[in-house]
Design a protein around this motif. Structure first.
Motif, PDB file in Angstrom:
ATOM      1  N   ALA A 155       0.823  -1.208   0.000  1.00  0.00           N
ATOM      2  CA  ALA A 155       0.000   0.000   0.000  1.00  0.00           C
ATOM      3  C   ALA A 155       0.858   1.259   0.000  1.00  0.00           C
ATOM      4  O   ALA A 155       0.556   2.233  -0.694  1.00  0.00           O
ATOM      5  CB  ALA A 155      -0.927   0.000   1.208  1.00  0.00           C
ATOM      6  N   GLU A 160       2.244   1.772  -3.417  1.00  0.00           N
ATOM      7  CA  GLU A 160       1.232   2.286  -4.337  1.00  0.00           C
ATOM      8  C   GLU A 160       0.965   3.761  -4.080  1.00  0.00           C
ATOM      9  O   GLU A 160       0.845   4.570  -5.001  1.00  0.00           O
ATOM     10  CB  GLU A 160      -0.062   1.497  -4.178  1.00  0.00           C
ATOM     11  N   ALA A 161       0.870   4.131  -2.802  1.00  0.00           N
ATOM     12  CA  ALA A 161       0.517   5.505  -2.457  1.00  0.00           C
ATOM     13  C   ALA A 161       1.615   6.498  -2.804  1.00  0.00           C
ATOM     14  O   ALA A 161       1.329   7.633  -3.208  1.00  0.00           O
ATOM     15  CB  ALA A 161       0.185   5.590  -0.967  1.00  0.00           C
ATOM     16  N   LEU A 205      -3.863   7.277   3.115  1.00  0.00           N
ATOM     17  CA  LEU A 205      -3.748   5.824   3.023  1.00  0.00           C
ATOM     18  C   LEU A 205      -5.056   5.091   3.295  1.00  0.00           C
ATOM     19  O   LEU A 205      -5.191   3.923   2.930  1.00  0.00           O
ATOM     20  CB  LEU A 205      -2.679   5.326   4.001  1.00  0.00           C
ATOM     21  N   VAL A 232      -6.495   3.582   0.249  1.00  0.00           N
ATOM     22  CA  VAL A 232      -5.585   2.550  -0.271  1.00  0.00           C
ATOM     23  C   VAL A 232      -5.787   1.239   0.472  1.00  0.00           C
ATOM     24  O   VAL A 232      -5.768   0.161  -0.114  1.00  0.00           O
ATOM     25  CB  VAL A 232      -4.120   3.014  -0.150  1.00  0.00           C
ATOM     26  N   LYS A 251      -8.545   0.414   1.865  1.00  0.00           N
ATOM     27  CA  LYS A 251      -9.971   0.114   1.772  1.00  0.00           C
ATOM     28  C   LYS A 251     -10.690   0.305   3.116  1.00  0.00           C
ATOM     29  O   LYS A 251     -11.720  -0.315   3.361  1.00  0.00           O
ATOM     30  CB  LYS A 251     -10.208  -1.311   1.256  1.00  0.00           C
TER      31      LYS A 251
END
Length: 257
Positions: free
Chosen positions: A28, A31-32, A140, A143, A145
């Motif tokens: 995560a 990705e962020a 976050l 990201v 969920k």
């Protein structure tokens, strides 16, 4: 150990899958914040600018080269159908720097918008944390969920986001404390090389601390999965009620007949 840190049944169960939680956290964060490719896209335009300016002291060619490589990185991402948000943010940052430097005629002003952005971001991390909505959680949450469920339903995770936001804010403030004096006292090449050197290490330190805090925190609450489960349960409930209603209707027809 405080009441927020005491493990619940849910977090104890999550602890059994701790390696998975750590792996999800790492993915995560990558990705962020763009991962290795995002870091390269962040450093390359500024590195090219200061390299060319150090060699020939030409503001125009340095600015054009930095902007051109930023646009090239965006095109490469579009061609490979990859996410362009990090490359686009780099283009906007470089474009602001180019415009500002061209307007003032001072090559050091190429770096000023980015420095001001860093200062504003540092203050945003600190102010939002003091307000009880740490910025790193806002970034976050989607990201992971979990959206904003950590604010009221996962206090241990909120505490971790607060620690991470403090880390980001203080690290960025320390970076500004180095760069702004250099903006006034150093020449363009000196400022540029120090800025390039400070692009990645503070960022990696902040990401690492974020990973440490979140890896030890309770697992995120997947609100999307909860909504899907609620929808599924609602459909099953309606499906179970339909035969009952049909039976009642049939019974009334027989009595009426």
């Amino acid at each position: 150990m405080t009441s927020l840190d005491k493990p619940t049944t849910e977090t104890a169960d999550a602890g059994a899958a701790e390696p998975d939680v750590r792996a999800v956290t790492e993915a995560a964060l990558f990705e962020a914040f763009g991962g290795l490719r995002g870091m390269v896209e962040t450093v390359l335009p500024g590195l090219l600018f200061v390299t060319i300016f150090t060699l020939n002291k030409d503001l125009h060619w340095s600015a054009i080269a930095a902007l051109a490589v930023s646009l090239t990185l965006v095109v490469v991402r579009l061609v490979t159908r990859d996410t362009v948000k990090h490359a686009f943010s780099g283009v906007f940052g470089v474009a602001f720097g180019v415009v500002f430097a061209m307007m003032t005629g001072n090559a050091k002003d190429f770096y000023l918008p980015g420095m001001l952005y860093t200062l504003g971001l540092a203050l945003a991390y600190i102010v939002t944390t003091l307000a009880g909505v740490p910025l790193i959680g806002l970034i976050l949450g989607p990201v992971f969920k979990e959206n904003l469920s950590w604010r009221t339903r996962n206090p241990g995770r909120k505490k971790a986001y607060a620690k991470a936001s403090w880390a980001w804010g203080l690290i960025l403030l320390a970076k500004c404390a180095i760069l702004f004096p250099l903006y006034w006292w150093a020449n363009t090449a000196q400022l540029g090389w120090v800025l390039v050197a400070l692009k990645i290490p503070p960022f990696l330190l902040a990401v690492w601390l974020t990973w440490v805090f979140l890896a030890k925190a309770p697992a995120p609450i997947d609100v999307f999965a909860e909504m899907e489960a609620e929808e599924k349960a609602e459909k099953e409930r309606k499906g179970a009620q339909a035969p009952e209603r049909d039976g009642e209707t049939a019974g009334r027809h027989r009595r009426d007949g």
